[in-house]
Design an enzyme around this catalytic site. Structure first.
Site, PDB file in Angstrom:
ATOM      1  N   THR A 141      10.148  29.954  23.436  1.00 27.98           N
ATOM      2  CA  THR A 141      11.479  29.423  23.712  1.00 27.98           C
ATOM      3  C   THR A 141      12.125  30.443  24.637  1.00 27.98           C
ATOM      4  OG1 THR A 141      12.555  30.532  21.860  1.00 27.98           O
ATOM      5  CG2 THR A 141      11.629  28.357  21.406  1.00 27.98           C
ATOM      6  N   HIS A 142      12.902  29.954  25.572  1.00 25.93           N
ATOM      7  CA  HIS A 142      13.453  30.823  26.629  1.00 25.93           C
ATOM      8  C   HIS A 142      12.334  31.530  27.397  1.00 25.93           C
ATOM      9  CE1 HIS A 142      17.378  30.512  24.469  1.00 25.93           C
ATOM     10  NE2 HIS A 142      16.580  30.524  23.415  1.00 25.93           N
TER      11      HIS A 142
ATOM     12  N   SER B  71      -5.810  29.902  50.730  1.00 28.51           N
ATOM     13  CA  SER B  71      -4.796  30.343  51.676  1.00 28.51           C
ATOM     14  C   SER B  71      -5.475  30.590  53.016  1.00 28.51           C
ATOM     15  CB  SER B  71      -4.146  31.628  51.161  1.00 28.51           C
ATOM     16  OG  SER B  71      -3.712  32.428  52.243  1.00 28.51           O
TER      17      SER B  71
ATOM     18  N   LYS C 180      -7.254  33.319  47.201  1.00 28.70           N
ATOM     19  CA  LYS C 180      -6.244  32.470  46.560  1.00 28.70           C
ATOM     20  C   LYS C 180      -6.769  31.182  45.965  1.00 28.70           C
ATOM     21  CE  LYS C 180      -1.924  33.310  47.217  1.00 28.70           C
ATOM     22  NZ  LYS C 180      -1.014  33.468  46.115  1.00 28.70           N
TER      23      LYS C 180
ATOM     24  N   ASN D 163      -4.348  28.448  44.799  1.00 32.23           N
ATOM     25  CA  ASN D 163      -2.955  28.063  44.557  1.00 32.23           C
ATOM     26  C   ASN D 163      -2.860  26.698  43.871  1.00 32.23           C
ATOM     27  OD1 ASN D 163      -1.930  30.366  45.814  1.00 32.23           O
ATOM     28  ND2 ASN D 163      -2.106  29.425  47.838  1.00 32.23           N
TER      29      ASN D 163
ATOM     30  N   GLU E  66       2.422  22.003  42.115  1.00 33.64           N
ATOM     31  CA  GLU E  66       3.690  22.269  42.812  1.00 33.64           C
ATOM     32  C   GLU E  66       4.225  20.989  43.443  1.00 33.64           C
ATOM     33  OE1 GLU E  66       3.432  25.971  45.279  1.00 33.64           O
ATOM     34  OE2 GLU E  66       1.594  26.224  44.158  1.00 33.64           O
TER      35      GLU E  66
ATOM     36  N   TYR F 115      26.855 -11.820  46.445  1.00 33.30           N
ATOM     37  CA  TYR F 115      25.896 -11.104  47.293  1.00 33.30           C
ATOM     38  C   TYR F 115      26.590 -10.446  48.480  1.00 33.30           C
ATOM     39  CZ  TYR F 115      21.950 -10.080  50.330  1.00 33.30           C
ATOM     40  OH  TYR F 115      21.045  -9.428  51.126  1.00 33.30           O
TER      41      TYR F 115
ATOM     42  N   GLN G  35      20.406  -5.596  50.473  1.00 30.38           N
ATOM     43  CA  GLN G  35      19.105  -5.603  51.148  1.00 30.38           C
ATOM     44  C   GLN G  35      18.475  -4.203  51.168  1.00 30.38           C
ATOM     45  OE1 GLN G  35      18.022  -8.225  54.507  1.00 30.38           O
ATOM     46  NE2 GLN G  35      18.313  -6.412  55.761  1.00 30.38           N
TER      47      GLN G  35
ATOM     48  N   LYS H  33      15.448  -2.441  48.168  1.00 29.34           N
ATOM     49  CA  LYS H  33      13.997  -2.407  47.989  1.00 29.34           C
ATOM     50  C   LYS H  33      13.361  -1.110  48.455  1.00 29.34           C
ATOM     51  CE  LYS H  33      14.343  -6.518  49.692  1.00 29.34           C
ATOM     52  NZ  LYS H  33      15.696  -6.814  49.139  1.00 29.34           N
TER      53      LYS H  33
HETATM   54  N1  ARG Z   1      16.506  -9.879  53.090  1.00 28.59           N
HETATM   55  C1  ARG Z   1      17.716 -10.177  52.374  1.00 28.59           C
HETATM   56  C2  ARG Z   1      17.833  -9.221  51.150  1.00 28.59           C
HETATM   57  O1  ARG Z   1      16.909  -8.564  50.858  1.00 28.59           O
HETATM   58  C3  ARG Z   1      17.791 -11.566  52.001  1.00 28.59           C
HETATM   59  C4  ARG Z   1      19.165 -12.035  51.609  1.00 28.59           C
HETATM   60  C5  ARG Z   1      19.997 -12.475  52.734  1.00 28.59           C
HETATM   61  N2  ARG Z   1      21.091 -13.228  52.214  1.00 28.59           N
HETATM   62  C6  ARG Z   1      22.167 -13.508  52.942  1.00 28.59           C
HETATM   63  N3  ARG Z   1      23.107 -14.163  52.318  1.00 28.59           N
HETATM   64  N4  ARG Z   1      22.312 -13.099  54.159  1.00 28.59           N
HETATM   65  O2  ARG Z   1      18.833  -9.113  50.492  1.00 28.59           O
END
Ligand code: ARG
Length: 466
Positions: free
Chosen positions: A161-162, A283, A289, A291, A296, A323, A328, A331
């Site tokens: 610990t520590h 290295s 080395k 490593n 890491e 929306y 957009q 993702k």
């Molecule tokens: N490619 C867009 C997104 O990922 C689709 C949605 C577009 N919708 C709109 N009302 N312009 O969100």
């Protein structure tokens, strides 16, 4: 460049400005959703046919067309000619390719649907699969830790610990500690998947539809239990994605802790762990080395999912209720977190499977640092000494052992110990020395021999049950 097929109300489309056309597109990022998009469209088309909004012949053409498109994308990947950035995203590319193949039947596919509920559905489907995948990778990592634990049931080592010597443990128990953390990540992802039980499809753009759609049908076809029960909320929430990315961050955090621990253990100073050569690097200047670069990187890569979580939270903050195009941007962060953590989990599993403790190195200094001091204090408790008092007595004995340059409590004679506390008897030596101490722990989940044996048994059952 043709005007976008959904921008008829305007005198000119966003393609009129090349930067705007690129700026608004998400194709590079979202094309990896094509399978989910096609699955969602198939389910939507079947529902449209069932409720009489398209004919059986329309459906047959849509199914054939989408089937062909999927096969083409599988075969051609990024080279599929249907990827047209001026169409903005995967949804419009697939739909445009469908219309090119089957004409009017394809033009009916988007009946009662908006890209808003379409993309929300695609993403939840993707997240569910990704969470299942990470769940399975976590199971593999837990397995590797249990196997390593099992090999090290007899190795006694210091626990810290520590990062200061604390108490002796069975080395395998520390493997099981990591197993616990990754298992809780596993459990969390499982809960995330259970929580994604409603399909957004059927919400339309924001208010639903005046057509006789049956969102329950599409929900069931896509493996959801329920249709959207509020069209406004469902088109514009990314809570499932957030839950998932949070899960990625805790995995990354646990991986970085483990990596740090093993970087220390692999050092010459500790020498507790030996890493396989495949997972170390040399290295360019220093020939000797080895490593621990993979570890890491596992520690450093936590930055990516952490960044994704903050980005996604920030992106969602302050959005009005329906929306907004901000969404957009979701993702890229979800995918980045997933890609990173998936790689890391695979790397970690390989490292654990090929590494081992070095009992000889651990043993060299095992008897230093008074790992048995707490055990001695507990011995005194069994002899009727109040714990606070026994703590003081043992503190004095520790000082005495060090002053006499014997450095181990068990090297004090009985008389020397009794000088501090006369209830001490010769059975005290059964409570001293790390090897004795690990046999004495008896609380549930303890890191000694009994706790280890019980836990390893349970992990084996549990991991094979899943
Ligand atoms: N490619 C867009 C997104 O990922 C689709 C949605 C577009 N919708 C709109 N009302 N312009 O969100």
């Amino acid at each position: 460049m043709a005007q976008k097929p959904w921008e008829h109300a305007k005198a000119s489309g966003s393609e009129a400005d090349p930067l705007a056309a690129r700026f608004v597109a998400s194709l590079d990022v979202d094309k990896r959703l094509y399978r989910h998009d096609i699955r969602g469209s198939m389910a939507h088309a079947r529902m449209l046919e069932r409720v009489g909004l398209i004919t059986t012949d329309d459906l047959a053409q849509i199914e054939r067309g989408l089937g062909e498109i999927e096969a083409e994308i599988e075969a051609q990947g990024d080279d599929w000619p249907g990827w047209k950035v001026e169409l903005e995203d995967v949804h419009m590319c697939v739909e445009a390719a469908l219309i090119e193949k089957v004409g009017d039947a394809g033009r009916k596919l988007h009946t009662g649907r908006s890209r808003n509920d379409q993309v929300a559905t695609d993403l939840v489907m993707w997240v569910r699969e990704a969470a299942d995948e990470l769940h399975d990778l976590l199971t593999g990592l837990c397995d590797a830790f249990v196997v390593m634990a099992d090999r090290n049931a007899d190795v006694v080592m210091p626990a810290y610990t520590h990062l200061q010597r604390a108490q002796p443990i069975v080395a395998g128990s520390e493997c099981l500690a990591w197993c616990c953390m990754f298992d809780s990540d596993r459990w969390y992802l499982h809960q995330c998947v259970l929580h994604m039980f409603a399909s957004p499809l059927g919400s339309g753009a924001i208010a639903g539809s005046s057509l006789p759609l049956d969102p329950m049908l599409t929900a069931q076809a896509l493996g959801f239990e329920q249709p959207p029960w509020n069209s406004i909320a469902f088109t514009a929430t990314r809570d499932s994605a957030l839950d998932f990315v949070y899960g990625c961050t805790t995995i990354a955090m646990h991986l970085s802790r483990w990596a740090e621990q093993w970087i220390i253990y692999a050092s010459e100073e500790f020498g507790f762990i030996r890493l396989d050569d495949a997972f170390t690097t040399g290295s360019s200047m220093m020939p000797q080395k080895r490593n621990p670069d993979m570890l890491e990187l596992l520690r450093g890569k936590a930055a990516t999912p952490y960044g994704s979580l903050v980005a996604l939270l920030t992106m969602c903050k302050g959005l009005t209720v329906g929306y907004n195009r901000d969404l957009q941007e979701d993702k890229r962060h979800v995918f980045a977190a997933y890609d990173c953590v998936k790689d890391c989990l695979q790397m970690a599993t390989r490292i654990v499977s090929t590494s081992d403790f070095r009992p000889e190195r651990i043993g060299e200094r095992l008897h230093r640092g008074h790992l048995d001091a707490t055990s001695l204090a507990e011995y005194l408790v069994t002899r009727g000494v109040p714990f606070r008092t026994s703590h003081q007595i043992v503190g004095r004995l520790v000082r005495k052992a060090d002053e006499l340059e014997r450095f181990e409590l068990r090297k004090l004679t009985l008389d020397e110990m009794r000088a501090e506390c006369d209830v001490i008897d010769k059975d005290v030596y059964d409570w001293l020395g790390p090897e004795n101490v690990v046999q004495r722990y008896r609380t549930i989940g303890n890191a000694g021999a009994t706790g280890f044996a019980e836990q390893v048994k349970q992990w084996k059952q549990r991991l094979t049950a899943d």
